[in-house]
Scaffold this active site. Structure first.
Site, mmCIF file in Angstrom:
data_model
loop_
_atom_site.group_PDB
_atom_site.id
_atom_site.type_symbol
_atom_site.label_atom_id
_atom_site.label_comp_id
_atom_site.label_asym_id
_atom_site.label_seq_id
_atom_site.Cartn_x
_atom_site.Cartn_y
_atom_site.Cartn_z
ATOM 1 N N ASP A 335 0.826 -1.387 0.107
ATOM 2 C CA ASP A 335 0.040 0.013 0.104
ATOM 3 C C ASP A 335 0.694 1.402 -0.111
ATOM 4 O O ASP A 335 1.833 1.261 0.626
ATOM 5 C CB ASP A 335 -0.833 0.043 1.057
ATOM 6 N N GLU A 388 1.237 -0.443 -5.308
ATOM 7 C CA GLU A 388 0.218 0.616 -5.444
ATOM 8 C C GLU A 388 1.031 2.033 -5.780
ATOM 9 O O GLU A 388 1.379 2.767 -4.965
ATOM 10 C CB GLU A 388 -0.632 0.869 -4.316
#
Length: 675
Positions: A335, A388
């Site tokens: 993330d 990401e």
């Protein structure tokens, strides 16, 4: 190692030639750090063992328990809990030259009191005063239902039985990812559990054709509504969903069903909280973070990691090894990689090559991520890592030996942004098919991309899912099959087309957030003061998709058929689609994957009989899938199974190409198979 081999990524992309020196410097920094680790620890895998030294460790020679914590800035540290009557200053730890505090508890003295399930904390005296804290390496943290306080738990269960688990994610040559949140996966209002997810949700995911589950909110986080992104204890699976063994059981059950499990790993930041997290754990503001304002992530109200600090690097790398070994996750979705890569966290326009190589780049983070990917793949060669990153950092998905960072995939984050813009801002008749094609196929060769039309980001309050954007309040009154409503008809048609377009052109893997496949009608809103602490919108209403009187089941049926097509014909493995024709007037795109021909008619009204569509090979083509089929809620204007024989078509330059004649119906995507 020769520089030419080391910078093979530059050979593949001439655009990087002017910055080859900077790329070489980054790679040398990675190699230097890797060599240092190997000299001191033997290997990167052996280095990442912080979880086997810190926290609670049993010493069979001395017959007792060591407890250790790295707190270099602390003045005094004590261990206390229910095993000593919560006496804060009874058990003082000793500090060594490296800032590690430790204490040994003989089993003969504490064995009858320090038991599996005992509660404990550390009492730390630092510059910020005397505070009761949760250790950084705690593997189990629980919340008191009455006081809402979090406390570490001494968790020493019987060894988990993995004996029958032989699953390897390498069996999947293309990833069909189902992004899921355990807590909100149940239909009942409340927090779902690992066990419920394993028993009720995993079979649905497997039945629908997905082969990988991406689990959100795994690591402990004090605020449920953070979606798991404000992590407090990196080594503790969230106890609000159940025990560590129940999480392991979930993963074992997934493997039995042929599902890989990827963890949504948050190494980009951590929660500011002192009571629950690691912020200022030793009394200073620079234990795990850079000192001062540089340690803050102002956009997320959280703290940053200091990736260039060896102890922080060791902590995070150990965390990766811990989840892979202890829980047998099959990979990670990292993330917030953009926030990690840049000191400005990506809040600039990436309008030139210099943006990837100027002073805004966090070189320490690049080295850390390169090491993290190397560790994951050294430990588990088939491990899948996904970045990401919205910035498009060069080399993010190239191997380290070629000068890259080593991720297997990147998320195609421009795709959902494009669909949102189209739906919200552009009238149907003005959708630009050439722009659509460009956005869907805009990726470098060799950079594997996870395509998705929407994820959890588009489902949160303040945003809308694709279904809700298309149909809005009409979903509450006209989703029964007997209703006639133009808004619903349009929304149903485009919902299917957008998904098929995304999976067939957008990348090398595909992702969907749970419930979106059948057009879940409501946003996600976790319990909070503003909604009266309600769980009404923090759940998934699976019954909607199972109700034969509602249209949701049609969307779910199409999703299953779409994934079956993808797997049967290896669409994701086939790489870039081959463009056959662009018809701007009729807003029709035709392209091929192997023996399949896809025809997308985005026009809201133009249905053309005997439409000539070019194909790559002459032969007989059969219509095998259409978004307009009755089983998917359409009117089936073109007959499934119909055959179309090719004949020469004039190219306008004196040459001919094979083409088939089809009924090209409006707002329809159709797939033809060369027999």
């Amino acid at each position: 190692m020769e520089n030419s081999h080391r910078l093979k990524m530059v050979e593949r992309d001439e655009w990087l030639r002017p910055v080859e020196g900077q790329l070489l410097a980054r790679h040398e920094a990675y190699e230097k750090r890797l060599d240092e680790i190997r000299r001191t620890a033997g290997s990167l895998v052996d280095y990442a063992n912080g979880h086997r030294y810190f926290g609670w460790q049993y010493d069979s020679t001395l017959e007792g328990w060591w407890f250790r914590e790295w707190l270099p800035g602390a003045c005094d540290v004590y261990l206390f809990g229910d095993f000593n009557g919560w006496q804060r200053t009874e058990l003082r730890l000793d500090k060594d030259a490296q800032g590690v505090w430790s204490i040994f508890l003989p089993e003969a003295m504490y064995g009858h009191r320090l038991r599996h399930g005992s509660l404990y904390k550390i009492h730390v005296h630092g510059r910020n005063g005397w505070l009761d804290r949760i250790p950084a390496y705690a593997t189990r943290v629980v919340q008191d239902e009455r006081t809402k306080d979090f406390t570490a738990q001494f968790w020493i269960p019987r060894p988990f039985d993995w004996s029958d688990d032989t699953f390897d994610i390498a069996r999947h040559d293309e990833l069909l990812i189902y992004e899921a949140h355990v807590g909100m996966a149940q239909e009942r209002p409340g927090v779902g559990t690992y066990r419920e997810f394993a028993d009720r949700i995993l079979p649905v995911i497997a039945r629908d054709g997905y082969n990988t589950v991406q689990l959100m909110a795994v690591a402990e986080h004090p605020y449920y509504g953070s979606f798991g992104y404000h992590v407090s204890s990196l080594f503790a699976p969230s106890s609000r969903f159940g025990t560590p063994e129940e999480l392991k059981g979930l993963i074992r059950r997934a493997h039995e069903l042929g599902l890989a499990v990827i963890m949504d790993l948050v190494h980009s930041h951590y929660v500011r909280n002192l009571n629950e997290g690691i912020n200022e754990l030793d009394g200073t503001d620079h234990l795990y973070s850079p000192a001062g304002p540089a340690g803050d992530q102002p956009h997320w109200d959280s703290k940053l990691f200091d990736y260039g600090k060896p102890q922080v690097e060791h902590f995070l790398l150990s965390n990766i090894k811990y989840w892979l070994e202890e829980y047998r996750f099959d990979g990670f979705r990292f993330d917030g990689v953009t926030s990690m890569l840049y000191h400005h966290h990506g809040y600039v326009a990436f309008d030139s090559r210099d943006r990837y190589f100027d002073e805004g780049v966090n070189e320490g983070a690049i080295t850390y991520l390169s090491l993290a990917n190397r560790l994951a793949h050294d430990l588990r060669p088939s491990c899948v890592t996904i970045a990401e990153d919205v910035s498009g950092m060069p080399g993010i998905c190239f191997p380290q030996e070629e000068g890259g960072v080593g991720f297997d995939y990147r998320l195609g984050m421009a795709i959902p942004d494009y669909w949102i813009k189209q739906i919200e801002e552009v009238p149907d008749e003005q959708w630009d098919i050439r722009e659509m094609w460009s956005v869907m196929t805009d990726r470098l060769p060799g950079v594997k991309t996870v395509a998705y039309a929407e994820s959890h980001d588009q489902a949160l309050v303040g945003d809308k899912t694709i279904a809700f954007r298309l149909m809005d309040k009409e979903m509450y009154t006209h989703m029964d099959r007997a209703s006639e409503n133009l808004t619903i008809d349009r929304g149903m048609a485009l919902h299917k087309m957008i998904r098929l377009m995304t999976v067939s052109t957008g990348g090398d893997a595909y992702l969907n957030f749970m419930g979106n496949e059948f057009g879940h009608p409501e946003w996600i809103d976790f319990p909070r003061e503003g909604n009266g602490w309600s769980y009404a919108h923090a759940r998934r209403q699976w019954s909607l998709a199972e109700d034969g009187l509602l249209r949701y089941s049609w969307l779910g049926a199409f999703d299953r058929a779409m994934l079956a097509l993808v797997k049967r014909y290896g669409i994701l493995r086939d790489g870039y689609p081959y463009c056959l024709q662009m018809d701007d007037r009729n807003q029709t795109i035709a392209f091929s994957h192997g023996r399949l021909v896809f025809v997308f008619n985005w026009h809201p009204a133009a249905s053309i009989p005997d439409y000539r569509c070019r194909v790559r090979e002459a032969g007989r083509y059969e219509l095998i899938l259409s978004t307009d089929e009755r089983r998917f809620g359409g009117t089936e204007r073109a007959r499934i199974g119909s055959e179309h024989f090719s004949s020469p078509a004039d190219n306008g330059d004196g040459t001919t190409s094979p083409a088939i004649s089809i009924y090209n119906t409006s707002r329809t995507a159709a797939v033809y198979l060369l027999q």
